[in-house]
Design a protein around this motif. Sequence first.
Motif, PDB file in Angstrom:
ATOM      1  N   THR B 392     -20.884 -50.279 -24.627  1.00  0.00           N
ATOM      2  CA  THR B 392     -22.030 -49.619 -25.242  1.00  0.00           C
ATOM      3  C   THR B 392     -22.718 -50.543 -26.229  1.00  0.00           C
ATOM      4  N   ALA B 393     -21.906 -51.222 -27.021  1.00  0.00           N
ATOM      5  CA  ALA B 393     -22.475 -52.104 -28.045  1.00  0.00           C
ATOM      6  C   ALA B 393     -23.277 -53.227 -27.410  1.00  0.00           C
ATOM      7  N   THR B 394     -22.841 -53.658 -26.222  1.00  0.00           N
ATOM      8  CA  THR B 394     -23.585 -54.731 -25.560  1.00  0.00           C
ATOM      9  C   THR B 394     -24.628 -54.176 -24.587  1.00  0.00           C
ATOM     10  N   LEU B 395     -24.899 -52.857 -24.713  1.00  0.00           N
ATOM     11  CA  LEU B 395     -25.903 -52.180 -23.884  1.00  0.00           C
ATOM     12  C   LEU B 395     -25.606 -52.289 -22.394  1.00  0.00           C
ATOM     13  N   ASP B 396     -24.341 -52.416 -22.061  1.00  0.00           N
ATOM     14  CA  ASP B 396     -23.947 -52.490 -20.661  1.00  0.00           C
ATOM     15  C   ASP B 396     -23.495 -51.094 -20.237  1.00  0.00           C
ATOM     16  N   PHE B 397     -24.408 -50.341 -19.617  1.00  0.00           N
ATOM     17  CA  PHE B 397     -24.069 -48.978 -19.236  1.00  0.00           C
ATOM     18  C   PHE B 397     -23.722 -48.867 -17.756  1.00  0.00           C
ATOM     19  N   GLY B 398     -23.551 -49.973 -17.108  1.00  0.00           N
ATOM     20  CA  GLY B 398     -23.183 -49.930 -15.705  1.00  0.00           C
ATOM     21  C   GLY B 398     -24.376 -49.644 -14.812  1.00  0.00           C
ATOM     22  N   ARG B 399     -24.073 -49.314 -13.572  1.00  0.00           N
ATOM     23  CA  ARG B 399     -25.126 -49.032 -12.592  1.00  0.00           C
ATOM     24  C   ARG B 399     -25.114 -47.560 -12.246  1.00  0.00           C
ATOM     25  N   SER B 400     -26.303 -47.065 -11.933  1.00  0.00           N
ATOM     26  CA  SER B 400     -26.404 -45.664 -11.534  1.00  0.00           C
ATOM     27  C   SER B 400     -25.684 -45.453 -10.211  1.00  0.00           C
ATOM     28  N   PHE B 401     -24.972 -44.331 -10.087  1.00  0.00           N
ATOM     29  CA  PHE B 401     -24.293 -44.032  -8.826  1.00  0.00           C
ATOM     30  C   PHE B 401     -25.295 -43.685  -7.737  1.00  0.00           C
ATOM     31  N   VAL B 402     -26.413 -43.111  -8.150  1.00  0.00           N
ATOM     32  CA  VAL B 402     -27.344 -42.595  -7.159  1.00  0.00           C
ATOM     33  C   VAL B 402     -28.292 -43.696  -6.676  1.00  0.00           C
ATOM     34  N   ASP B 403     -28.890 -44.409  -7.617  1.00  0.00           N
ATOM     35  CA  ASP B 403     -29.879 -45.405  -7.228  1.00  0.00           C
ATOM     36  C   ASP B 403     -29.323 -46.812  -7.175  1.00  0.00           C
ATOM     37  N   ASP B 404     -28.074 -46.975  -7.605  1.00  0.00           N
ATOM     38  CA  ASP B 404     -27.443 -48.285  -7.637  1.00  0.00           C
ATOM     39  C   ASP B 404     -28.339 -49.307  -8.332  1.00  0.00           C
ATOM     40  N   GLU B 405     -28.806 -48.903  -9.493  1.00  0.00           N
ATOM     41  CA  GLU B 405     -29.685 -49.767 -10.261  1.00  0.00           C
ATOM     42  C   GLU B 405     -29.117 -49.794 -11.675  1.00  0.00           C
ATOM     43  N   PRO B 406     -29.234 -50.930 -12.386  1.00  0.00           N
ATOM     44  CA  PRO B 406     -28.684 -50.931 -13.748  1.00  0.00           C
ATOM     45  C   PRO B 406     -29.289 -49.805 -14.577  1.00  0.00           C
ATOM     46  N   VAL B 407     -28.417 -49.049 -15.230  1.00  0.00           N
ATOM     47  CA  VAL B 407     -28.858 -47.879 -15.993  1.00  0.00           C
ATOM     48  C   VAL B 407     -29.846 -48.279 -17.082  1.00  0.00           C
ATOM     49  N   ILE B 408     -29.591 -49.422 -17.673  1.00  0.00           N
ATOM     50  CA  ILE B 408     -30.431 -49.829 -18.800  1.00  0.00           C
ATOM     51  C   ILE B 408     -31.869 -50.059 -18.330  1.00  0.00           C
ATOM     52  N   ASP B 409     -32.028 -50.512 -17.074  1.00  0.00           N
ATOM     53  CA  ASP B 409     -33.381 -50.692 -16.539  1.00  0.00           C
ATOM     54  C   ASP B 409     -34.086 -49.349 -16.376  1.00  0.00           C
ATOM     55  N   MET B 410     -33.317 -48.351 -15.880  1.00  0.00           N
ATOM     56  CA  MET B 410     -33.923 -47.037 -15.671  1.00  0.00           C
ATOM     57  C   MET B 410     -34.364 -46.447 -17.008  1.00  0.00           C
ATOM     58  N   ILE B 411     -33.500 -46.611 -18.024  1.00  0.00           N
ATOM     59  CA  ILE B 411     -33.859 -46.099 -19.346  1.00  0.00           C
ATOM     60  C   ILE B 411     -35.050 -46.878 -19.890  1.00  0.00           C
ATOM     61  N   GLY B 412     -35.036 -48.179 -19.638  1.00  0.00           N
ATOM     62  CA  GLY B 412     -36.133 -49.006 -20.103  1.00  0.00           C
ATOM     63  C   GLY B 412     -37.477 -48.553 -19.533  1.00  0.00           C
ATOM     64  N   ARG B 413     -37.464 -47.978 -18.327  1.00  0.00           N
ATOM     65  CA  ARG B 413     -38.686 -47.483 -17.731  1.00  0.00           C
ATOM     66  C   ARG B 413     -39.058 -46.107 -18.283  1.00  0.00           C
ATOM     67  N   ALA B 414     -38.032 -45.261 -18.507  1.00  0.00           N
ATOM     68  CA  ALA B 414     -38.317 -43.865 -18.869  1.00  0.00           C
ATOM     69  C   ALA B 414     -38.599 -43.703 -20.362  1.00  0.00           C
ATOM     70  N   LEU B 415     -37.934 -44.497 -21.175  1.00  0.00           N
ATOM     71  CA  LEU B 415     -38.042 -44.302 -22.628  1.00  0.00           C
ATOM     72  C   LEU B 415     -39.474 -44.473 -23.146  1.00  0.00           C
ATOM     73  N   PRO B 416     -40.200 -45.507 -22.723  1.00  0.00           N
ATOM     74  CA  PRO B 416     -41.575 -45.643 -23.217  1.00  0.00           C
ATOM     75  C   PRO B 416     -42.435 -44.426 -22.881  1.00  0.00           C
ATOM     76  N   VAL B 417     -42.219 -43.840 -21.700  1.00  0.00           N
ATOM     77  CA  VAL B 417     -43.005 -42.666 -21.310  1.00  0.00           C
ATOM     78  C   VAL B 417     -42.766 -41.529 -22.297  1.00  0.00           C
ATOM     79  N   THR B 418     -41.479 -41.252 -22.536  1.00  0.00           N
ATOM     80  CA  THR B 418     -41.144 -40.148 -23.436  1.00  0.00           C
ATOM     81  C   THR B 418     -41.610 -40.432 -24.855  1.00  0.00           C
ATOM     82  N   ILE B 419     -41.371 -41.647 -25.323  1.00  0.00           N
ATOM     83  CA  ILE B 419     -41.775 -41.962 -26.692  1.00  0.00           C
ATOM     84  C   ILE B 419     -43.289 -41.885 -26.813  1.00  0.00           C
ATOM     85  N   GLY B 420     -43.998 -42.402 -25.808  1.00  0.00           N
ATOM     86  CA  GLY B 420     -45.452 -42.321 -25.825  1.00  0.00           C
ATOM     87  C   GLY B 420     -45.931 -40.885 -25.925  1.00  0.00           C
ATOM     88  N   LEU B 421     -45.383 -40.026 -25.066  1.00  0.00           N
ATOM     89  CA  LEU B 421     -45.757 -38.615 -25.078  1.00  0.00           C
ATOM     90  C   LEU B 421     -45.500 -37.992 -26.441  1.00  0.00           C
TER      91      LEU B 421
END
Lengths: 370, 644
Positions: B392-421
């Motif tokens: 967690t401290a190194t921001l390594d949250f593994g890969r998503s089981f569903v999309d097989d994509e690094p979780v941190i990338d998915m959050i990186g895409r979604a967080l700006p949207v939510t924060i912007g809103l």
Amino acid sequence: MSGGGGGASELTGGEGQGYWAIVWVQLKKDMAGMMGLCVAALLFFTAVGAPLIANDRPIVCSYKGNISAPAMVSYVDTWVPWRSLQFQLKSFKVGDTLPLGDHYEELEGLTWLEADETEAMDWAVWPPIPWSPNQFDKNALKERPSDAHWLGTDNQGRDVLARMVHGTVVAMLVGIISMSIAGSIGITLGLIAGYFGGWIDIILSRITEIVMCFPRFFLVIAVIAFLPPSIVNIMLVIGFLGWTGIFRLVRGETLVCRSLDYVQAARAMGLPTHRILFKHIMPNAVSPVFVAVPFGIAAAVLMETSLSFLGFGDPAAPSWGEIVSQGRTYVSQGLWHLTIFPGIAIFVTLTSFNLFGQGLRDAMDPKLRQ
Amino acid sequence: MIRYVLKRLLTMIPTLLGITVITFIIINLAPGDPVAAQFGAGAGGGGSAQAEGSGQGDQDRLADTIKAKKQLLGMLSEDASAQAWTPNTGAELAPLTWPGRSSELPQWARSVAVSEDGSKVYVGTKDGSVVALDASLAEVGRWTGHHPASVSAIAISPSGQRIASGDERGNLRTWSVDGNGPVATAEGDGKPLGDLFFADDDQVVTASNSGIIRVHRFETGQFIKEFAHHIGAVYALEEAADGRFWSGGIDKKLRLWSLDSATPLQIIEGHGQAITDIEAAADGTLVTGCDDRKIRLWPATPDGVGEPVVFEGHFKQVSAVAISDDGQTVWSGSRDESVRQWSRDGVQLGQSPENPGQIRDLAMLGDQAIAAGDFWRKVPIYSQYFSWLYRTATLDFGRSFVDDEPVIDMIGRALPVTIGLNVLAIGIIYLCSIPLGIYAAVGRGGTFDNVSSFILFMLFSVPNFWLATILIMTFSSERNLTWFPSGGLHGTDPWSMTYLEWLGDWGWHLVLPIIVMVYGGFASLSRYVRTSMLEALSQDYIRTARAKGLAERVVVFKHALRNALITIVTLVANLLPRMIGGSVIVEYIFSINGMGKLGFDAILSRDYPLIMAITTFSAVLTLAGILISDILYGVVDPRVKVDA
């Protein structure tokens, strides 16, 4: 410990040497607050009497000369968890009456409503809404409000009004019980943290801060999604995650009370700690909690309806949120009645509890007293 | 001031640790296999058999994902080794003893073969290596880098000098024991090779998941003969006497073939599911493992095999069997992660004492059974936690089981949207509430005060999902008005727009979600503004200012508002925790791909890495919000410095 009920018993009991009497007098002057209290009480009684208001069985009827009260079966089915006891209660009879039971054998394959039109049924007192919440009317799928279904039916032909009446049960249960859980935890921990102070206070306050940091709604969905869908789980989860505000209130009040003379006196007399805490400090420290209770119930109702709107509700228990979500699903078909009516029910519930809470807060605030 | 901030930062540390502890506990307690919902039947419940026809590949993927969850939670650590199991003779039904592991293999062992004299053990691994071990399971050599996929089958020639191995993409490699590289390579059709054996020193027979059995030349790798009779994948082959052999696969039938004839000599039915492994003893007794969780022992008769003895006990599919040379002892390994030993008549003699992992292959070495499989070691709970904390401290949250994509990338895409809103929503709330509150406070008890507080109070009690549904029903439905889009943040073709068009499109999509996000905030915030303004207006310095003859505008905006703002500014922190929780409903209804919808979808699909990451992320964000508000408080209210 409902907002209305709990308050009322305290008020008439006169335990607080006139304090609650003063609050009551103040509250009576507040029109909006009183309206909120009345509507909240009305909702409460609707919940209690739901099976007598919306049911596909008569409340009392005379069938082939025997008197029976078939609607009571719904109470037994809902509230008695043990099957054997359910059976005993349903077969219980007094004198020349039918036992409660189902009697669909005696009815010769008819429903109670159909039986009412035959000669076998002498007379029957019907509930105002002759539909059960989970009764499917195959002839009236997605029907707009009509004579048979005053507020229409949903996609499976279930009467919306009947579901809304029974949805009151779920809303009141979740609101009151989850608030009781949150209240007990918050009051107990708050008393302990405030009274003992030191390390205990630091640890408990840290824990509270941690719980407060989690987005509550997200956490509730996460936990609910992992548990089997049941209204009990929803009540427990909302209760166990919702105590932090009450904790802070009680802790603050206890900190003040601790240094007051009467507590010092009690301590000097060598009274046991639990007695000081619960007998002497608690009655004085919990008054702000009473203000938090109606707001808390409103929040819990909102959370429960939101959960069932998202599809995490108990499929067996009709909930207002679930009906609204159907309205959303069929938005292209224009089933507006599925959205509007249950939404109004939620709105009225939230408004009444919030109004009552606001009235109570003003009534308990000495600065605003007239 | 700096001391105050530092002190506040220090008190945050235990809270941060607490947040990680809570997340860790929740996910550890979360029941069920993570992907059960995705894979449907047979995924989580130990008992239910896989749907017929579902390939080995799917099952492997499922098993891998379950392991991935456990590994993500730090419950297990990968333990790449082959294991030897010895029978515990003497005691009835005694547990098997576990004498040892091999040297660390490059990765998990997937297949194992033992030479006839018992002096060499060859293991094929998941990363495509072939490893040679001696009789005590110590490594004596390895070939790496020749197989592009995991080695699913391996066999040794009768002379013990030649080896053949097949991998999951159907490639065959033949080796000489002393050689440095493969003697011959044959590229496959992409379907895994289920099993192979040496018919003689020059002919290798392979079974493919494409359903075809082929005979290859050892020297060239070319295939010289094909046997096609199976319907669907062939998983198992076993040599029989007189140039005959057995085969079994997904079509539930056991076939006996002669190397000379293209059609099977005999077809035996009786298996409930796919046949996963076949082994024969010296006397011709046959043992088969089957996906129906049963092992069948077929006694030898002059014209084939007799009625089977059925062994029951495994609670998941049997994946490998072995039988001792004298035909008296049977070993089995299963997906239920146990190795069991049976007597010839189906009495279970022993069972492995702990769950080592999913067994892939078994072979006999003397009276020992050598198991290849995905072996894992349980990790004590405290080290589970610390590894989770480190990741967690190194921001390594593994890969998503569903999309097989690094979780941190998915959050990186979604967080700006939510924060912007939310920044937009909070901005609007503040812009509207402050004037409302001031106006209400200045004209306390007047018509505006009463009406506005009544309306706002009513709005406060409107459930947001209800309002959202009504708005969609009214303004973006074919039946009524189609003024606004009902979901998403952009139209169908945002790339072809100019910047202004893009911005307009964005704003157009935002109208309904923003309405739903802001209306509830008006009530509480304007109420706060009103209260703190009233308090400020009743102070002595306001009376003084008025007495000085200052204009009312100056009194209100310069003297009262400044002081009232102190509490109002800090309220930003109270709005932060609602951000992600509150976003769930709005983003769900309006299909906006922000944190709330990401989290909601993750919960529905039991995507543990994503749930853990979002929970932790939002809790830390909230904590940061509280800190910012405390610091803001210190900035706007100089008295705080004295307290610190």
